[in-house]
Design an enzyme around this catalytic site. Structure first.
Site, PDB file in Angstrom:
ATOM      1  N   GLY A  13      14.090 -55.148 -50.240  1.00 23.89           N
ATOM      2  CA  GLY A  13      13.587 -54.816 -51.579  1.00 23.89           C
ATOM      3  C   GLY A  13      12.855 -56.001 -52.190  1.00 23.89           C
ATOM      4  O   GLY A  13      12.988 -56.268 -53.384  1.00 23.89           O
ATOM      5  N   ASP A  64      14.315 -47.835 -45.591  1.00 21.22           N
ATOM      6  CA  ASP A  64      15.330 -47.299 -46.516  1.00 21.22           C
ATOM      7  C   ASP A  64      16.670 -47.887 -46.076  1.00 21.22           C
ATOM      8  O   ASP A  64      17.167 -47.548 -44.995  1.00 21.22           O
ATOM      9  CB  ASP A  64      15.336 -45.771 -46.424  1.00 21.22           C
ATOM     10  CG  ASP A  64      16.364 -45.155 -47.357  1.00 21.22           C
ATOM     11  OD1 ASP A  64      17.223 -45.898 -47.898  1.00 21.22           O
ATOM     12  OD2 ASP A  64      16.322 -43.930 -47.538  1.00 21.22           O
ATOM     13  N   VAL A  65      17.242 -48.754 -46.886  1.00 25.30           N
ATOM     14  CA  VAL A  65      18.470 -49.441 -46.454  1.00 25.30           C
ATOM     15  C   VAL A  65      19.668 -48.496 -46.330  1.00 25.30           C
ATOM     16  O   VAL A  65      20.690 -48.871 -45.773  1.00 25.30           O
ATOM     17  CB  VAL A  65      18.847 -50.639 -47.372  1.00 25.30           C
ATOM     18  CG1 VAL A  65      17.781 -51.717 -47.341  1.00 25.30           C
ATOM     19  CG2 VAL A  65      19.153 -50.194 -48.793  1.00 25.30           C
ATOM     20  N   ASN A  91      18.974 -57.842 -51.159  1.00 25.40           N
ATOM     21  CA  ASN A  91      18.564 -57.774 -52.570  1.00 25.40           C
ATOM     22  C   ASN A  91      18.338 -56.342 -53.044  1.00 25.40           C
ATOM     23  O   ASN A  91      18.522 -56.059 -54.231  1.00 25.40           O
ATOM     24  CB  ASN A  91      17.269 -58.590 -52.743  1.00 25.40           C
ATOM     25  CG  ASN A  91      16.603 -58.334 -54.071  1.00 25.40           C
ATOM     26  OD1 ASN A  91      17.016 -58.878 -55.095  1.00 25.40           O
ATOM     27  ND2 ASN A  91      15.581 -57.479 -54.095  1.00 25.40           N
ATOM     28  N   TYR A 155      27.693 -48.115 -61.126  1.00 28.44           N
ATOM     29  CA  TYR A 155      27.020 -49.380 -60.802  1.00 28.44           C
ATOM     30  C   TYR A 155      28.040 -50.510 -60.679  1.00 28.44           C
ATOM     31  O   TYR A 155      28.053 -51.254 -59.695  1.00 28.44           O
ATOM     32  CB  TYR A 155      25.981 -49.690 -61.887  1.00 28.44           C
ATOM     33  CG  TYR A 155      25.325 -51.053 -61.723  1.00 28.44           C
ATOM     34  CD1 TYR A 155      24.325 -51.256 -60.778  1.00 28.44           C
ATOM     35  CD2 TYR A 155      25.721 -52.140 -62.503  1.00 28.44           C
ATOM     36  CE1 TYR A 155      23.742 -52.503 -60.611  1.00 28.44           C
ATOM     37  CE2 TYR A 155      25.141 -53.385 -62.342  1.00 28.44           C
ATOM     38  CZ  TYR A 155      24.148 -53.565 -61.403  1.00 28.44           C
ATOM     39  OH  TYR A 155      23.571 -54.800 -61.232  1.00 28.44           O
ATOM     40  N   LYS A 159      28.976 -52.660 -57.257  1.00 25.89           N
ATOM     41  CA  LYS A 159      28.751 -54.109 -57.133  1.00 25.89           C
ATOM     42  C   LYS A 159      30.075 -54.841 -56.906  1.00 25.89           C
ATOM     43  O   LYS A 159      30.115 -55.847 -56.190  1.00 25.89           O
ATOM     44  CB  LYS A 159      28.023 -54.649 -58.368  1.00 25.89           C
ATOM     45  CG  LYS A 159      26.569 -54.206 -58.457  1.00 25.89           C
ATOM     46  CD  LYS A 159      25.718 -54.799 -57.339  1.00 25.89           C
ATOM     47  CE  LYS A 159      24.233 -54.525 -57.547  1.00 25.89           C
ATOM     48  NZ  LYS A 159      23.389 -55.148 -56.519  1.00 25.89           N
ATOM     49  N   ILE A 187      18.828 -60.288 -66.575  1.00 23.89           N
ATOM     50  CA  ILE A 187      17.617 -60.978 -66.111  1.00 23.89           C
ATOM     51  C   ILE A 187      16.407 -60.189 -66.605  1.00 23.89           C
ATOM     52  O   ILE A 187      16.352 -58.966 -66.434  1.00 23.89           O
ATOM     53  CB  ILE A 187      17.598 -61.056 -64.560  1.00 23.89           C
ATOM     54  CG1 ILE A 187      18.895 -61.694 -64.023  1.00 23.89           C
ATOM     55  CG2 ILE A 187      16.365 -61.812 -64.073  1.00 23.89           C
ATOM     56  CD1 ILE A 187      19.220 -63.081 -64.522  1.00 23.89           C
TER      57      ILE A 187
END
Ligand SMILES: NC(=O)c1ccc[n+]([C@@H]2O[C@H](COP(=O)([O-])OP(=O)(O)OC[C@H]3O[C@@H](n4cnc5c(N)ncnc54)[C@H](OP(=O)(O)O)[C@@H]3O)[C@@H](O)[C@H]2O)c1
Length: 245
Positions: A13, A64-65, A91, A155, A159, A187
């Site tokens: 990515g 596509d991961v 990433n 999410y 993570k 960020i």
């Protein structure tokens, strides 16, 4: 001056935003850089052109991961082009807000497929090559994997799982491969977050501002170049936001 001279790196990515900043930082440190993209082909090609203008050996691959066959194909191509791999940066990621009570199983699965299964598949496909070079894996976690954000259950949990995967991989792939994670806070990447939300988060942050992609890239570069003895660490890059929330 060029701690990654002669080394090869892959950033998933990597066409835009934080991934782009990471690719640029690794290249500036002397690495050959491959990036993967899913939809951002134009941005990926443009980054490769920019890097080639700076005499960096760079390449972009569609991948596509979430798809094991795609991941195996991309891994094979990177290894063919570079002859090996020293640094893998997982990433690629997905982010959205959703209230817990209206969160669908499809939203849950998509989040986990991208943020947890993806890094697992890519690391698994490249572990043999990384082992040969005593390489490093750096996962992009999140402050959301450490702190519970009530409008981001899927999410945050994805993570947190990626943070645990980092620790498990650090043990399972030792002693050859060092595995660490960078966990960014807020960020500013020019994304969907409104100016008002950005200002509110900056005000909550002890350092009174949000971070930049380049600051996340610095932390990734640290793990890419630091002592190989550093493994199994999760480094928050958040201006202290995690202390305040
Ligand atoms: N931005 C922040 O404030 C922040 C905070 C904490 C953590 N992070 C983490 O830091 C990383 C980078 O952040 P970002 O905001 O720059 O991320 P982003 O733009 O949301 O995602 C990065 C890239 O992931 C790729 N991607 C998504 N699904 C994919 C899939 N199934 N297969 C392959 N690639 C896929 C996309 O590539 P294409 O564009 O080519 O489709 C996208 O450009 C992410 O892991 C993110 O979760 C970011």
């Amino acid at each position: 001056m060029s701690p990654l001279q002669g080394k090869s790196a892959l950033v998933t990515g990597g066409a835009e935003r934080i991934g782009r900043a990471i690719a640029l930082a690794l290249a500036a440190a002397g690495a050959r850089v491959a990036i993967t993209y899913l939809h951002s082909e134009r941005a990926a090609r443009s980054l490769v052109r920019d890097l080639e203008r700076q005499h960096v050996n760079a390449t972009a691959l569609k991948c596509d991961v979430c798809n094991p066959a795609d991941v195996r194909k991309a891994a094979k191509r990177v290894l063919h082009e570079f002859g090996g791999l020293d640094v893998l940066v997982n990433n690629a990621g997905f982010y959205e807000s959703a209230l817990l009570e209206s969160l669908t199983p499809q939203q849950w699965d998509r989040m986990f497929h991208t943020n947890t299964r993806g890094p697992f598949l890519v690391a698994q496909a490249l572990a043999p090559a990384l082992r040969e070079r005593k390489g490093r894996i750096i996962n992009l976690g999140s402050l959301g994997g450490v702190r519970p954000w009530s409008s981001h259950a899927h999410y945050c949990v994805s993570k947190a799982a990626l943070h645990m995967l980092t620790l498990v991989m650090a043990k399972a792939l030792a002693p050859a491969i060092a595995v660490n994670a960078v966990a960014p806070g807020m960020i500013e990447t020019g994304g969907k977050t409104s100016a008002r939300q950005l200002a509110e988060l900056a005000a909550k942050t002890p350092l009174r501002r949000n971070g930049s992609p380049a600051e996340v890239a610095e932390a990734v570069l640290f793990f890419a170049t630091a002592s190989h003895f550093i493994t199994g660490q999760i480094l928050c890059v958040d201006g202290g936001l995690g202390l305040a929330t």
